[in-house]
Structures are given as C-alpha cells and as structure tokens.
Design an enzyme around this catalytic site. Structure first.
Site, PDB file in Angstrom:
ATOM      1  N   SER A  18      36.192  42.207  31.696  1.00 57.62           N
ATOM      2  CA  SER A  18      36.006  41.468  32.936  1.00 57.62           C
ATOM      3  C   SER A  18      36.628  40.071  32.917  1.00 57.62           C
ATOM      4  O   SER A  18      37.670  39.846  32.311  1.00 57.62           O
ATOM      5  CB  SER A  18      34.508  41.429  33.280  1.00 57.62           C
ATOM      6  OG  SER A  18      34.289  41.014  34.605  1.00 57.62           O
TER       7      SER A  18
ATOM      8  N   ASP B 146      31.870  50.189  41.080  1.00 55.65           N
ATOM      9  CA  ASP B 146      31.789  48.772  40.731  1.00 55.65           C
ATOM     10  C   ASP B 146      31.396  47.950  41.951  1.00 55.65           C
ATOM     11  O   ASP B 146      32.090  47.955  42.964  1.00 55.65           O
ATOM     12  CB  ASP B 146      33.140  48.304  40.188  1.00 55.65           C
ATOM     13  CG  ASP B 146      33.081  46.957  39.499  1.00 55.65           C
ATOM     14  OD1 ASP B 146      32.263  46.112  39.913  1.00 55.65           O
ATOM     15  OD2 ASP B 146      33.846  46.752  38.547  1.00 55.65           O
TER      16      ASP B 146
ATOM     17  N   HIS C 161      30.288  48.314  37.188  1.00 56.38           N
ATOM     18  CA  HIS C 161      31.121  47.324  36.493  1.00 56.38           C
ATOM     19  C   HIS C 161      30.991  47.452  34.976  1.00 56.38           C
ATOM     20  O   HIS C 161      31.971  47.278  34.249  1.00 56.38           O
ATOM     21  CB  HIS C 161      30.712  45.923  36.949  1.00 56.38           C
ATOM     22  CG  HIS C 161      31.654  44.838  36.557  1.00 56.38           C
ATOM     23  ND1 HIS C 161      32.932  44.730  37.082  1.00 56.38           N
ATOM     24  CD2 HIS C 161      31.521  43.793  35.686  1.00 56.38           C
ATOM     25  CE1 HIS C 161      33.537  43.681  36.566  1.00 56.38           C
ATOM     26  NE2 HIS C 161      32.704  43.089  35.709  1.00 56.38           N
TER      27      HIS C 161
END
Length: 259
Positions: free
Chosen positions: A96, A211, A239
């Site tokens: 991320s 997500d 996610h």
C-alpha cells in the site's frame, strides 16, 4: 532497532525477501505480516523492518513532508538496511501507501538491488483520503472502524480486528506518531514518488477485488505506467489481501518471485 529476520545465519540459502508494511495509523511490521510471514518463511529468508514514521521508527523522522518525500526517505532507509546486512540483491513485497510507495522509489533509486517486486493496493499512487484516518477521532472505536475498511468482510475477521485495534491504538498514541502521520498526507495526491517509466524491474501488482480503500483502477493505471508489470486482481479480497486470502497471497507471491 534492526529489521526482524527469520534467520541471522549467513549461510541461509533461501532467497531474501524484504517485507515493507502498509501505512495505516499505528502499524508496525510485526503485526502487518503476522498472517503470512510463517508461510513465506518456508521459501524465503524474510526481513521486515519498521518503516520511518511507524513502530520503532517514529522518532528521528522529523522534517519529512508529503507522500513523495516519505517514499524517498523510506527507500533510502531500505537501501541502508541492505548495505548493513551485506545484501546485494533481494526480492520486495511493498504494501500500500507506505511499503508500496517505498518499493517503487527503491526500484528507481537502486534498481540493481531488487530482483523482483510485488506491490499491493495501488502502492500509494491513488488519491489521498479526504481526511486523515483515525486522528480526528483518536479512540479505539475509530481505530476499529479504520481497520474494518481494510478487509472484505469484517465479520470473518472480527476477533483479529478487535485485537489489532488495541495494539495499533497504543502505537498510534505514542509521542510523535500523530505529527509524523499527518505529515504523510501533506501535498499533492496520486503522484508516484518517481518516474514509473524508468523502472525495468519485473513487478506484480496485487489488488483486492473488494478494496474499499483504493479502487482497482489505481493498480490498472500503475501497471499501464510500468514497462514490465502485470496485475492480478484477487477475487473476494479487500485491501488487506494477505489477511483476506493469505494462502492465495503467499502462492501468488511465491510463484512470481520464483519464476
């Protein structure tokens, strides 16, 4: 504090895999990778450092402002770690907006140090959130709600999310954690830390189909901008692919890095 390692023996024949954690409030490397590190360690010697601004590295990260500056600073941190560990070349997994963005910056800064890389959830190349997560309401309930958005089905992971909320609340309220976190959201949004077209390293982008933090389109644009990348959308995952689909995650990472 040095990065946690599976094995400090120099003769370990497993390829080295550097695990770079995500960028949520209160995160650290240990809690981020707990769901998959034992599986990955069967094939790789895993190193998992706390990145600048988080965990054991909250202090000493002053004067860094904005997503690009943080990504570059963390890339330098990782490069220095490789030097200290006498590691010429490693694999990377970057999660991320913290670990993913740092991975992209390192691929540009020191391409000879990385053999293959996996990035998750758009690697911080999408829009910034409309408000800074958690810190406008720094309570355990707010932390639990923040973490809940990271999985596809909160009910499946209820006990884990409750446990992590307590752990990450304590870390997020440590001295220096809030100003460091807020500074990560200053400046332009959605801009990669470097010129993606210059990255020749093979990259696998993983993105959860469900997500709720970063839409799949962010990773589609990322892959289109990288010369040697492909995208795998993980069905039914949020996610946190490594939490929602740990076995599939480890299989995808292992196959790509070993090919």
């Amino acid at each position: 504090m040095p990065a946690s390692s599976d094995d400090d023996v120099d003769t370990d024949a497993r390829p080295v895999l550097l695990l770079l954690h995500g960028g949520g409030p209160g995160v650290d490397a240990e809690s981020n990778w707990a769901s998959v590190r034992p599986r990955l360690s069967a094939r790789f010697r895993c190193l998992a450092p706390d990145l600048l601004g988080f965990g054991t590295r909250i202090t000493g990260a002053t004067g860094i402002e904005g997503p690009r500056a943080w990504a570059l600073a963390r890339a330098r941190q990782v490069r220095d770690l490789l030097d200290r560990e006498s590691l010429d070349r490693v694999h990377l997994v970057g999660n991320s907006a913290a670990g993913g963005a740092a991975a992209l910056a390192l691929l540009s800064m020191a391409p000879d140090r990385v053999e293959r890389a996996v990035v998750m959830g758009g690697a911080g190349t999408g829009p910034l959130p409309p408000s800074v997560p958690f810190y406008d309401d720094p309570t355990e309930e707010s932390m639990r709600a923040t973490l809940g958005r990271l999985v596809a089905d909160e009910g499946v992971h209820s006990a884990l999310l409750d446990e992590l909320a307590g752990i990450r609340l304590r870390q997020a309220l440590r001295p220096g954690a809030e100003p460091a976190f807020r500074s990560m959201f200053a400046g332009a949004a959605g801009l990669p830390p470097i010129d993606l077209a210059t990255i020749a390293t093979p990259v696998l982008a993983l993105h959860g189909e469900c997500d709720r933090v970063s839409p799949v389109e962010v990773s589609e644009l990322l892959v289109d901008s990288l010369p040697n990348a492909r995208l795998n959308v993980v069905a039914g995952s949020g996610h946190w692919i490594h939490v929602d689909r740990p076995e599939e995650f480890c299989s995808l990472v292992g196959e790509f890095l070993s090919s």
